[in-house]
Motif scaffolding. Sequence first.
Motif, PDB file in Angstrom:
ATOM      1  N   ALA A 146      39.924  53.503  45.686  1.00 13.81           N
ATOM      2  CA  ALA A 146      40.720  52.447  46.317  1.00 13.81           C
ATOM      3  C   ALA A 146      40.566  51.123  45.559  1.00 13.81           C
ATOM      4  CB  ALA A 146      40.295  52.273  47.772  1.00 13.81           C
ATOM      5  N   ILE A 147      39.344  50.838  45.118  1.00 15.51           N
ATOM      6  CA  ILE A 147      39.104  49.600  44.367  1.00 15.51           C
ATOM      7  C   ILE A 147      39.843  49.624  43.037  1.00 15.51           C
ATOM      8  CG2 ILE A 147      37.330  48.250  43.169  1.00 15.51           C
ATOM      9  CD1 ILE A 147      35.382  49.086  45.387  1.00 15.51           C
ATOM     10  N   VAL A 148      39.758  50.757  42.332  1.00 18.94           N
ATOM     11  CA  VAL A 148      40.425  50.885  41.030  1.00 18.94           C
ATOM     12  C   VAL A 148      41.939  50.748  41.179  1.00 18.94           C
ATOM     13  CG1 VAL A 148      40.951  52.482  39.146  1.00 18.94           C
ATOM     14  CG2 VAL A 148      38.607  52.260  39.968  1.00 18.94           C
ATOM     15  N   ILE A 149      42.509  51.420  42.190  1.00 22.05           N
ATOM     16  CA  ILE A 149      43.962  51.338  42.406  1.00 22.05           C
ATOM     17  C   ILE A 149      44.379  49.899  42.728  1.00 22.05           C
ATOM     18  CG2 ILE A 149      45.828  52.009  43.965  1.00 22.05           C
ATOM     19  CD1 ILE A 149      44.565  54.770  44.157  1.00 22.05           C
ATOM     20  N   SER A 150      43.598  49.230  43.565  1.00 15.79           N
ATOM     21  CA  SER A 150      43.917  47.844  43.933  1.00 15.79           C
ATOM     22  C   SER A 150      43.888  46.933  42.712  1.00 15.79           C
ATOM     23  CB  SER A 150      42.930  47.343  44.983  1.00 15.79           C
ATOM     24  OG  SER A 150      42.994  48.124  46.155  1.00 15.79           O
ATOM     25  N   ILE A 151      42.885  47.123  41.867  1.00 15.41           N
ATOM     26  CA  ILE A 151      42.767  46.291  40.653  1.00 15.41           C
ATOM     27  C   ILE A 151      43.939  46.536  39.711  1.00 15.41           C
ATOM     28  CG2 ILE A 151      41.399  45.911  38.558  1.00 15.41           C
ATOM     29  CD1 ILE A 151      38.901  46.421  40.245  1.00 15.41           C
ATOM     30  N   LEU A 152      44.283  47.817  39.509  1.00 13.55           N
ATOM     31  CA  LEU A 152      45.388  48.142  38.611  1.00 13.55           C
ATOM     32  C   LEU A 152      46.716  47.607  39.128  1.00 13.55           C
ATOM     33  CD1 LEU A 152      44.466  51.810  37.596  1.00 13.55           C
ATOM     34  CD2 LEU A 152      44.326  49.750  36.176  1.00 13.55           C
ATOM     35  N   ILE A 153      46.949  47.713  40.433  1.00 12.06           N
ATOM     36  CA  ILE A 153      48.192  47.174  41.008  1.00 12.06           C
ATOM     37  C   ILE A 153      48.240  45.662  40.850  1.00 12.06           C
ATOM     38  CG2 ILE A 153      49.435  46.794  43.170  1.00 12.06           C
ATOM     39  CD1 ILE A 153      48.575  49.566  44.056  1.00 12.06           C
ATOM     40  N   ALA A 154      47.089  45.023  41.076  1.00 13.24           N
ATOM     41  CA  ALA A 154      47.036  43.569  40.927  1.00 13.24           C
ATOM     42  C   ALA A 154      47.319  43.154  39.485  1.00 13.24           C
ATOM     43  CB  ALA A 154      45.662  43.057  41.368  1.00 13.24           C
ATOM     44  N   ILE A 155      46.772  43.907  38.524  1.00 12.68           N
ATOM     45  CA  ILE A 155      47.000  43.587  37.107  1.00 12.68           C
ATOM     46  C   ILE A 155      48.468  43.758  36.742  1.00 12.68           C
ATOM     47  CG2 ILE A 155      46.516  44.332  34.738  1.00 12.68           C
ATOM     48  CD1 ILE A 155      43.687  45.014  35.653  1.00 12.68           C
ATOM     49  N   LEU A 156      49.069  44.870  37.209  1.00 14.47           N
ATOM     50  CA  LEU A 156      50.463  45.146  36.863  1.00 14.47           C
ATOM     51  C   LEU A 156      51.437  44.164  37.512  1.00 14.47           C
ATOM     52  CD1 LEU A 156      50.560  49.053  37.029  1.00 14.47           C
ATOM     53  CD2 LEU A 156      50.794  47.638  34.994  1.00 14.47           C
ATOM     54  N   THR A 157      51.180  43.821  38.764  1.00 14.05           N
ATOM     55  CA  THR A 157      52.151  43.000  39.505  1.00 14.05           C
ATOM     56  C   THR A 157      51.928  41.499  39.346  1.00 14.05           C
ATOM     57  OG1 THR A 157      50.769  43.197  41.481  1.00 14.05           O
ATOM     58  CG2 THR A 157      52.546  44.789  41.210  1.00 14.05           C
ATOM     59  N   TYR A 158      50.653  41.105  39.276  1.00 17.83           N
ATOM     60  CA  TYR A 158      50.367  39.670  39.223  1.00 17.83           C
ATOM     61  C   TYR A 158      49.859  39.232  37.844  1.00 17.83           C
ATOM     62  CZ  TYR A 158      50.714  40.240  44.258  1.00 17.83           C
ATOM     63  OH  TYR A 158      51.160  40.548  45.507  1.00 17.83           O
ATOM     64  N   GLY A 159      48.953  40.011  37.297  1.00 16.26           N
ATOM     65  CA  GLY A 159      48.397  39.632  36.001  1.00 16.26           C
ATOM     66  C   GLY A 159      49.442  39.626  34.898  1.00 16.26           C
ATOM     67  N   LEU A 160      50.325  40.624  34.926  1.00 18.66           N
ATOM     68  CA  LEU A 160      51.375  40.713  33.902  1.00 18.66           C
ATOM     69  C   LEU A 160      52.708  40.145  34.385  1.00 18.66           C
ATOM     70  CD1 LEU A 160      50.631  44.307  32.532  1.00 18.66           C
ATOM     71  CD2 LEU A 160      49.835  42.110  31.650  1.00 18.66           C
ATOM     72  N   ASN A 161      52.733  39.633  35.632  1.00 20.40           N
ATOM     73  CA  ASN A 161      53.932  39.013  36.211  1.00 20.40           C
ATOM     74  C   ASN A 161      55.141  39.951  36.179  1.00 20.40           C
ATOM     75  OD1 ASN A 161      52.699  36.488  36.775  1.00 20.40           O
ATOM     76  ND2 ASN A 161      52.915  35.910  34.613  1.00 20.40           N
ATOM     77  N   LEU A 162      54.888  41.247  36.465  1.00 23.17           N
ATOM     78  CA  LEU A 162      55.986  42.208  36.443  1.00 23.17           C
ATOM     79  C   LEU A 162      56.700  42.297  37.790  1.00 23.17           C
ATOM     80  CD1 LEU A 162      54.345  45.078  34.356  1.00 23.17           C
ATOM     81  CD2 LEU A 162      55.968  43.340  33.587  1.00 23.17           C
ATOM     82  N   GLY A 163      55.940  42.079  38.894  1.00 16.38           N
ATOM     83  CA  GLY A 163      56.541  42.114  40.214  1.00 16.38           C
ATOM     84  C   GLY A 163      56.788  43.526  40.713  1.00 16.38           C
ATOM     85  N   THR A 164      56.710  43.715  42.022  1.00 15.67           N
ATOM     86  CA  THR A 164      56.894  45.048  42.605  1.00 15.67           C
ATOM     87  C   THR A 164      58.360  45.400  42.803  1.00 15.67           C
ATOM     88  OG1 THR A 164      56.678  44.078  44.811  1.00 15.67           O
ATOM     89  CG2 THR A 164      54.663  44.979  43.813  1.00 15.67           C
ATOM     90  N   GLY A 165      59.257  44.416  42.645  1.00 21.95           N
ATOM     91  CA  GLY A 165      60.677  44.695  42.826  1.00 21.95           C
ATOM     92  C   GLY A 165      61.277  45.466  41.669  1.00 21.95           C
TER      93      GLY A 165
END
Length: 317
Positions: A146-165
């Motif tokens: 759960a921690i790893v998935i949360s970190i990866l989602i945070a990196i993809l959506t916020y760290g790289l500014n890709l967004g979930t849309g």
Amino acid sequence: MKNNADPVGTLSIGNVVTTGTTLYKSNFKRYLQVSLRATAWVVAIVAASVGFLFVGVALYGITKSWLLSIPVILGWVAVTFYFLAKYSTDRAVICRLAYQELADAPETVQDATRQLLPRMWGFLRLSWLVSLYLFLVALISYIGLAIVISILIAILTYGLNLGTGNIAVSFAIGLLVVVLILLWFALLIRYYAYWFVAELPLAIESTTSANFSISRSRQLSAIAANKVAAIIAVAFLVTAPINLLGNVPSFIGQIMTTSQSGPFANPSTQAIASLLMLGGFFLGLLAELIVMPFWQVIKAIVYYDLRNRREGSDLNI
């Protein structure tokens, strides 16, 4: 008695599954006899639970005090422990019968049962310990997942500014989650491989200690843990269609029961859901009756091969 032949050959998925299927078919009546007895203990646990619940409620209705329910609860615990111990022992009886067939020293159901009954509580303790170990591994690894998935989602959506849309990002996240979950299951199977044959030392060797039997299983399985894990995965896939007999009706019934709106809210639908879950329970018992001996035979074959590899094929039985 000594056995210089190796009916299993090398520890491979094909050899184990083929030998297991052949051994299961040739001894189906004997294994089914023990499996019926083991399944009866499960039914007895359910019946005893309902009976003790009825007695507890009746006593409260008469006395309006929950204090009298304490002896009822203690009685239920004692009876449940006893039935579980008998169930665990009968499972081990099938392991012993299969192993003795491989070792060319066949036993009758009565002889095998007589040999293992004195170790009944050891089998119960062993099943609890293995379940506890697997639970701890599953819990700790799940938290890590759960921690790893949360970190990866945070990196993809916020760290790289890709967004979930973004559809591509959402697909990538979903695919990543699926891969990580599959890796998590693979990790659980890999750890279970160490304890897969834990029943066998207690059923075959002179030990009466559950702890020693678990340590012995880990010691033997360490030399081929990846292959044992692969065998477990394939055996699971082989038996999955039968296990679905009970799971599918129960799953449908649960969905219908938990639905709070639409056509599932009326009493007739709830009655159908209850029937589905009840039918799923009995179909699940039927699946257990058929599948459980197959798993115990697979364990015996794996243990036989692991023991041959470590101690030589010239085993004294």
